[in-house]
Design a protein around this motif. Structure first.
Motif, PDB file in Angstrom:
ATOM      1  N   LEU A 194       0.883  -1.351  -0.455  1.00  0.00           N
ATOM      2  CA  LEU A 194       0.336   0.111  -0.067  1.00  0.00           C
ATOM      3  C   LEU A 194       0.606   1.391   0.048  1.00  0.00           C
ATOM      4  O   LEU A 194       0.783   2.389   0.098  1.00  0.00           O
ATOM      5  CB  LEU A 194      -0.776  -0.172   1.101  1.00  0.00           C
ATOM      6  CG  LEU A 194      -2.181  -1.210   1.358  1.00  0.00           C
ATOM      7  CD1 LEU A 194      -2.635  -1.171   2.617  1.00  0.00           C
ATOM      8  CD2 LEU A 194      -2.910  -0.992   0.180  1.00  0.00           C
ATOM      9  N   ASN A 195       1.588   0.771  -0.015  1.00  0.00           N
ATOM     10  CA  ASN A 195       3.091   2.358   0.352  1.00  0.00           C
ATOM     11  C   ASN A 195       2.621   3.039  -1.450  1.00  0.00           C
ATOM     12  O   ASN A 195       2.211   3.260  -2.484  1.00  0.00           O
ATOM     13  CB  ASN A 195       4.693   1.585  -0.110  1.00  0.00           C
ATOM     14  CG  ASN A 195       5.057   1.629   0.996  1.00  0.00           C
ATOM     15  OD1 ASN A 195       5.376   2.668   2.297  1.00  0.00           O
ATOM     16  ND2 ASN A 195       4.458   0.138   1.619  1.00  0.00           N
ATOM     17  N   SER A 196       3.073   4.257  -1.123  1.00  0.00           N
ATOM     18  CA  SER A 196       2.950   5.191  -2.243  1.00  0.00           C
ATOM     19  C   SER A 196       3.352   5.216  -3.535  1.00  0.00           C
ATOM     20  O   SER A 196       4.519   4.706  -3.506  1.00  0.00           O
ATOM     21  CB  SER A 196       2.850   6.311  -1.465  1.00  0.00           C
ATOM     22  OG  SER A 196       3.009   7.645  -2.959  1.00  0.00           O
ATOM     23  N   GLY A 197       2.879   4.786  -4.752  1.00  0.00           N
ATOM     24  CA  GLY A 197       3.546   4.853  -5.648  1.00  0.00           C
ATOM     25  C   GLY A 197       3.658   3.446  -6.024  1.00  0.00           C
ATOM     26  O   GLY A 197       3.879   3.127  -6.723  1.00  0.00           O
ATOM     27  N   GLY A 198       2.517   2.232  -5.062  1.00  0.00           N
ATOM     28  CA  GLY A 198       2.769   0.791  -5.228  1.00  0.00           C
ATOM     29  C   GLY A 198       1.560   0.174  -6.536  1.00  0.00           C
ATOM     30  O   GLY A 198       0.821   0.672  -6.877  1.00  0.00           O
ATOM     31  N   TRP A 199       2.160  -0.901  -7.683  1.00  0.00           N
ATOM     32  CA  TRP A 199       1.420  -0.958  -8.873  1.00  0.00           C
ATOM     33  C   TRP A 199       1.360  -2.078  -8.794  1.00  0.00           C
ATOM     34  O   TRP A 199       1.479  -2.987  -9.265  1.00  0.00           O
ATOM     35  CB  TRP A 199       2.178  -0.315 -10.012  1.00  0.00           C
ATOM     36  CG  TRP A 199       2.750   0.893 -10.178  1.00  0.00           C
ATOM     37  CD1 TRP A 199       1.099   2.398  -9.516  1.00  0.00           C
ATOM     38  CD2 TRP A 199       2.499   1.275 -11.645  1.00  0.00           C
ATOM     39  NE1 TRP A 199       1.454   3.144  -9.691  1.00  0.00           N
ATOM     40  CE2 TRP A 199       2.047   2.315 -11.329  1.00  0.00           C
ATOM     41  CE3 TRP A 199       2.895   0.759 -12.517  1.00  0.00           C
ATOM     42  CZ2 TRP A 199       2.277   3.325 -11.980  1.00  0.00           C
ATOM     43  CZ3 TRP A 199       2.923   1.615 -13.592  1.00  0.00           C
ATOM     44  CH2 TRP A 199       2.649   2.923 -14.107  1.00  0.00           C
TER      45      TRP A 199
END
Length: 257
Positions: A194-199
């Protein structure tokens, strides 16, 4: 000059073939290898081999969300209760080379497939040594650790190189720039970054710049690495959560090596 009509005909034949392969969803045409049609009206993409489901105007992954059939509302799956032991396996039915393979710990890194590496000081622990033949995790408030008995435990983390690893036993060292939190293990669903920018996640072959160990290495995609990972032959995967049925005081290993 003689070749031009042949080339043109070949190109047209390819275009016509591609058009013939398209299906219809209401007023839209779509490629069934990339999308799924719901109720002959709504298109959702296929991600990591999973045709996304549809609920109340949104496409969603069953690895993270659920749709109430009574109210037609979308909500997050519940996360596992803190300390619940679980295993992970890769899911991508369109990639049989990685689909269904377990996530394994070896050499302080996590892999898709391969063999779990563990250690127990038999002389001191004796019959109390856990089996250590499967890789298990526990989650607490956004962080994840290895399910081990060794004093101090072993923390899992996402390294600055986007590779998932875990700490050495008796050491709290984590590389600078690593992410220790921002993960969720959903009951009946998946393990999500769920970290920012996770794809999402990919399994990268040992021949890629981020590969190693002769197995598929577990790597997190993000907005800056997604293109490179695709070029390197990495395969998109979801990580399926499987709760381990254990009695209190049981562990996956003494320590993972």
């Amino acid at each position: 000059m003689v070749r031009s009509p042949l080339i043109t005909a070949s190109i047209l034949a390819g275009i016509n073939g591609a058009l013939a392969a398209l299906l219809t969803c209401g007023p839209f045409q779509y490629d069934p290898a990339q999308y799924v049609c719901w109720s002959n009206a709504f298109l959702c993409p296929i991600k990591a081999g999973e045709p996304l489901s549809y609920c109340a105007g949104a496409c969603y992954s069953k690895f993270m969300y659920t749709c109430s059939p009574q109210t037609n509302t979308l909500s997050l799956l519940p996360t596992l209760p803190p300390g619940t032991p679980f295993r992970l396996s890769a899911s991508n039915p369109s990639e049989p080379g990685v689909h269904g393979l377990p996530v394994s710990a070896t050499g302080l890194k996590l892999y898709v497939g391969g063999t779990t590496s563990s250690y127990c000081p038999v002389a001191q622990v004796g019959a109390a040594c856990p089996a250590g033949n499967t890789t298990q995790f526990v989650a607490f408030d956004g962080s994840v650790s290895m399910n081990v008995l060794v004093p101090g435990g072993q923390a899992a983390y996402l390294g600055p190189d986007s590779i998932m690893g875990y700490t050495q036993a008796h050491s709290a060292y984590i590389p600078e720039g690593s992410k220790r939190t921002g993960f969720a293990a959903y009951a009946g669903g998946g393990f999500v970054n769920l970290n920012s920018g996770g794809w999402g996640w990919v399994a990268c072959p040992s021949t890629s710049p981020v590969g190693g160990g002769g197995y598929w290495r577990l790597v997190a995609r993000n907005e800056t690495t997604a293109g490179e990972l695709a070029v390197w032959g990495c395969r998109e995967v979801n990580l399926k959560v499987e709760v381990v049925d254990q009695r209190p005081g049981e562990f996956g290993a003494w320590q993972y090596a």
